[in-house]
Design a protein around this motif. Structure first.
Motif, short mmCIF file in Angstrom:
data_model
loop_
_atom_site.label_atom_id
_atom_site.label_comp_id
_atom_site.label_asym_id
_atom_site.label_seq_id
_atom_site.Cartn_x
_atom_site.Cartn_y
_atom_site.Cartn_z
N ALA A 302 0.82 -1.21 0.00
CA ALA A 302 0.00 0.00 0.00
C ALA A 302 0.85 1.26 0.00
CB ALA A 302 -0.94 0.00 1.20
N ARG A 306 -0.82 3.50 -3.00
CA ARG A 306 -1.59 4.71 -2.65
C ARG A 306 -1.31 5.86 -3.60
NH1 ARG A 306 0.34 8.87 0.81
NH2 ARG A 306 2.57 8.77 1.29
N THR A 330 -4.45 -2.94 1.11
CA THR A 330 -4.28 -2.70 2.54
C THR A 330 -4.48 -3.97 3.37
OG1 THR A 330 -6.62 -2.09 2.78
CG2 THR A 330 -5.05 -0.31 2.28
#
Length: 356
Positions: A302, A306, A330
């Motif tokens: 992540a 992101r 996640t």
């Protein structure tokens, strides 16, 4: 690695520079690596790092970057010339291609440290910092500033600042063409509410034809960036290029630049939707390899994904792509296969749409 004199080279060649802006909490090494997969020619910036943190903190954690990120600039925050010079020297030793001084951030935390945008009120201090940094490193030393703060007259404040840093030997100036209001507006509001004044930046350039002056603030598309930088030397996009990162795929066609003189001007389409599947497969594979390295180093997938969520704006399958990266990445044990699944959602939807 770039030439240490790339701003001078760009001016001599009449070539504009495109840069991604320094963005706190966003412009980390994973983002910069991702941006580099979409553009070879852009200059990418770190988020602002306080000089004291460089001097006292975990330098490897703060300053480590992937070789693929070059050309990459380190932005420092501070107002003590000696500390900034020492931090600049450390940054140059870590291989950064440029050291930039933040004279534009309006956050309360930055103000409490007497640096960032409040330095618009102290042009002599800024010039002293630039001179000290220039004496410490061989790479370009640059400034990113606002046009003024609070009740300052930008025609006086900006031109005075530039006159003094120019005398100190600054190599380039990036101007966010808004005032910063240090009282009454949040950092977010300071990015949108104070009115833009591109005209003052153009007048500044007209008075300083031999100084690289790039434009930041309110630029949302590459076509707008090209139009608004007529007579200027470069364009810097921040959140617009982060939240719709597909914008970066058009940079090399519009901003050919002497960072990479061995590479002919790109002939890639300006719209990311027009790029072939093979292009996206290369991006996918590079990011999967990068994510694997991050996970192997103790990070999480992540941490990489992101920064990728805004890539496929307007593509078939983009919603499912975002869902996969937002949710699946996640989960405990998530790995690079999440990136493969997300790209598959877009590439398969694109193939289906083309067949209709």
């Amino acid at each position: 690695m770039t030439s240490r004199f790339f701003y001078r080279d760009a001016l001599a060649a009449g070539a504009k520079i495109f840069a991604t802006a320094p963005m706190i909490d966003w412009s980390d090494s994973r983002y910069r690596y991702f941006a580099r997969q979409l553009t070879r020619n852009a200059l990418v910036y770190t988020e602002m790092i306080v000089a004291d943190a460089v001097l006292r903190g975990n330098r490897e954690r703060l300053l480590a970057h992937h070789p693929a990120e070059h050309p990459v600039a380190l932005q420092l925050g501070g107002s003590d010339p000696a500390k900034l010079a020492a931090a600049a020297r450390i940054g140059a030793d870590f291989g950064y291609d440029e050291i930039n001084l933040n004279v534009g951030c309006p956050s309360d935390r930055v103000q409490s440290g007497t640096f960032g945008a409040c330095l618009m009120r102290e042009p002599e201090t800024v010039a002293g910092c630039v001179a000290a940094m220039k004496a410490a490193v061989a790479v370009p030393v640059t400034v990113k500033c606002r046009i003024g703060v609070d009740d300052q007259d930008p025609e006086a404040a900006l031109f005075d600042l530039v006159s003094q840093v120019k005398s100190a030997g600054v190599d380039a100036l990036w101007v966010h063409a808004r005032k910063a209001w240090l009282q009454g507006l949040s950092p977010k509001e300071n990015r949108d509410i104070p009115p833009l004044d591109y005209g003052i930046v153009r007048r500044l350039k007209a008075e300083n034809p031999n100084l690289f002056i790039g434009l930041n603030g309110g630029l949302h598309t590459l076509s707008q960036a090209v139009a608004e930088t007529a007579g200027l030397d470069g364009a810097m996009l921040g959140r617009a290029a982060y939240q719709d990162s597909g914008v970066l795929t058009g940079v090399d066609a519009l901003f050919p630049h002497p960072f990479r003189p061995e590479t002919p001007p790109a002939s890639t389409p300006l719209r990311p939707q027009d790029l072939p599947a093979a292009y996206w497969e290369e991006v996918r594979d590079a990011m999967m390899d990068h994510a694997a390295a991050v996970v192997a180093g103790g990070g999480r997938v992540a941490n990489v994904t992101r920064h990728m969520i805004g890539l496929f704006q307007g593509f078939p399958g983009a919603r499912r792509y975002r869902q996969i990266l937002s949710a699946d990445a996640t989960r405990p044990g998530a790995g690079p296969e999440v990136i493969a699944a997300a790209f598959a959602a877009v590439l398969s939807a694109r193939t289906a749409a083309a067949a209709e």
